[in-house]
Scaffold this active site. Structure first.
Site, mmCIF file in Angstrom:
data_model
loop_
_atom_site.group_PDB
_atom_site.id
_atom_site.type_symbol
_atom_site.label_atom_id
_atom_site.label_comp_id
_atom_site.label_asym_id
_atom_site.label_seq_id
_atom_site.Cartn_x
_atom_site.Cartn_y
_atom_site.Cartn_z
ATOM 1 N N HIS A 89 36.557 -7.894 9.665
ATOM 2 C CA HIS A 89 37.471 -8.648 8.791
ATOM 3 C C HIS A 89 38.154 -9.769 9.564
ATOM 4 C CE1 HIS A 89 36.902 -5.478 5.859
ATOM 5 N NE2 HIS A 89 37.741 -6.053 5.008
ATOM 6 N N HIS A 120 41.855 -0.128 12.362
ATOM 7 C CA HIS A 120 41.424 -0.803 13.590
ATOM 8 C C HIS A 120 42.474 -0.663 14.675
ATOM 9 C CE1 HIS A 120 37.645 -2.803 12.763
ATOM 10 N NE2 HIS A 120 38.108 -3.244 11.606
#
Length: 233
Positions: free
Chosen positions: A148, A197
């Site tokens: 992303h 993450h």
């Protein structure tokens, strides 16, 4: 009397030199973060930042008011593959309609190449998702680098640089590029907030995405100078 080095520096334009330094810095940062990601134990700053986004002693409860979690889910979708593909496809069609096929092709190569590079890097490092805190969205792919963060950097920075070519006025160009950077930053922060993450994954994604976007910008600039890609094409 000017030496060869001085002559070379005089021929290199400042934006090109700045882009080259940005690419070098991005690659250096990515390599350093990759070494950190390959370590058997998570680095202290990774764990501290992740825990800072959770209520003390409650790894399943994010900080902030209740609406913030929903807002972060919305923001993170701006870096999803489906949204980025839609934005890229719409941009390419627009460029084709205004008869700029060269620019449309460069846009496709920049985003598609960034996607391929991101996938290869994930497999090469093979880092699992953080388990220190609960995930607020479901993810099944590998963690490093953040796709992303990387692809939002590639897509939005490439879009910003393309838009800046057609806009007039320095203030307008700065606004567009700043908006691209802000969107990229918000997407990356949302990935950490949602717990999917490590912070180093996001930083690495930014480094790789920024370096790739700057490389594509340099190629576009070179082709424009050689009249391969121009204002009218």
């Amino acid at each position: 009397m000017k030496g060869p080095a001085s002559t070379l520096l005089n021929r290199i334009e400042f934006p090109v030199l700045l882009a080259g330094l940005a690419i070098a810095g991005g690659l250096w940062g990515f390599v350093e973060l990759m070494e950190l990601a390959r370590a058997t134990a998570a680095h202290g700053f990774d764990t501290e930042i992740l825990l800072a986004f959770r209520q003390p002693g409650q790894p399943g409860v994010p900080i902030g008011p209740p609406w913030l979690e929903g807002a972060m889910r919305d923001i993170t979708s701006l870096g999803s593959a489906s949204v980025l593909v839609l934005i890229t496809a719409a941009t390419i069609v627009y460029l084709l309609l205004i008869r700029r096929p060269g620019t449309a092709f460069l846009m496709f190569v920049a985003v598609a190449g960034g996607q391929l590079l991101s996938s290869l890097l994930k497999v090469g490092v093979d880092r699992p998702r953080p388990e220190l805190i609960s995930h607020l969205v479901n993810e099944t792919s590998l963690s490093f680098p953040s796709g992303h963060a990387m692809l939002s950097a590639v897509t939005y920075l490439t879009l910003g640089s393309l838009a800046a070519r057609f806009l007039r006025g320095r203030a307008t160009k700065i606004y567009v590029l700043s908006l691209a950077v802000l969107t990229t930053v918000l997407v990356g922060v949302s990935r950490i907030y949602l717990g999917v993450h490590w912070p180093s994954d996001v930083l690495a994604g930014w480094c790789a995405g920024f370096a790739w976007a700057m490389l594509c910008w340099l190629v576009a600039r070179m082709l424009q100078r050689r009249k391969v890609v121009g204002e009218s094409e």
